[in-house]
Design a protein around this motif. Sequence first.
Motif, short mmCIF file in Angstrom:
data_model
loop_
_atom_site.label_atom_id
_atom_site.label_comp_id
_atom_site.label_asym_id
_atom_site.label_seq_id
_atom_site.Cartn_x
_atom_site.Cartn_y
_atom_site.Cartn_z
N TYR A 1 0.82 -1.09 -0.03
CA TYR A 1 -0.10 0.09 -0.14
C TYR A 1 0.77 1.42 0.19
N GLY A 2 0.62 2.04 -0.92
CA GLY A 2 1.63 3.29 -1.09
C GLY A 2 1.11 4.67 -0.53
N PHE A 3 -0.26 4.68 -0.09
CA PHE A 3 -1.03 5.56 0.34
C PHE A 3 -1.60 5.34 1.83
N TRP A 4 -1.19 6.39 2.72
CA TRP A 4 -1.61 6.17 4.13
C TRP A 4 -2.24 7.26 4.88
N GLY A 5 -3.25 7.27 5.72
CA GLY A 5 -3.63 8.19 6.48
C GLY A 5 -2.91 8.30 7.46
N ARG A 6 -3.08 9.35 8.92
CA ARG A 6 -2.57 9.52 9.86
C ARG A 6 -3.16 8.41 10.90
N GLY A 7 -4.24 8.01 10.68
CA GLY A 7 -4.84 7.18 11.77
C GLY A 7 -5.97 7.80 12.82
N THR A 8 -6.61 6.70 13.24
CA THR A 8 -7.70 7.22 14.33
C THR A 8 -7.70 6.20 15.46
N GLN A 9 -7.77 6.88 16.69
CA GLN A 9 -7.50 5.86 17.89
C GLN A 9 -8.85 5.13 18.22
N VAL A 10 -8.71 3.92 18.35
CA VAL A 10 -10.11 3.23 18.91
C VAL A 10 -9.53 2.51 20.23
N THR A 11 -10.28 2.98 21.22
CA THR A 11 -9.92 2.23 22.62
C THR A 11 -11.27 1.58 22.98
N VAL A 12 -11.04 0.20 23.48
CA VAL A 12 -12.11 -0.58 23.98
C VAL A 12 -11.88 -0.77 25.50
N SER A 13 -12.78 -0.57 26.21
CA SER A 13 -12.74 -0.70 27.44
C SER A 13 -13.78 -1.69 28.04
N SER A 14 -13.11 -2.45 29.25
CA SER A 14 -14.11 -3.53 29.87
C SER A 14 -15.27 -2.72 30.65
#
Length: 124
Positions: A111-124
């Motif tokens: 993959y040659g193109f990327w975004g900066r990302g988004t955080q996903v946090t799953v808590s109990s």
Amino acid sequence: QVQLVESGGGTVQAGDSLKLTCVASGRTSEASVMGWFRQAPGKKREFVAAIVWSGRSTTYADSVRGRFTISRDNAKSTVWLQMNDLKLEDSAIYYCAARDRGWLVTGADYYGFWGRGTQVTVSS
């Protein structure tokens, strides 16, 4: 060049759902295959899901198959990742990626193109 911007991350409880969005801009015709990857702290970036231009073919990591769904709308230059029944181990930064070849691959190097990302946090 293709620019990718992710959104939709957040903090949820285990068992909840979340939908990530990735919007492409620039030479979007080069975004033949779109994918999602994720990276947790101290771990390597791993493949999550990918979809071809037509949307007719998709592939998923074993860890998310049956819980996550990838889809796209080329008219909107957008790809989504619907995540259901989230687990603690799904916590990570989720990255949108694109490649300009037409077949599905799971390796990040393709993959040659990327975004900066988004955080996903799953808590109990």
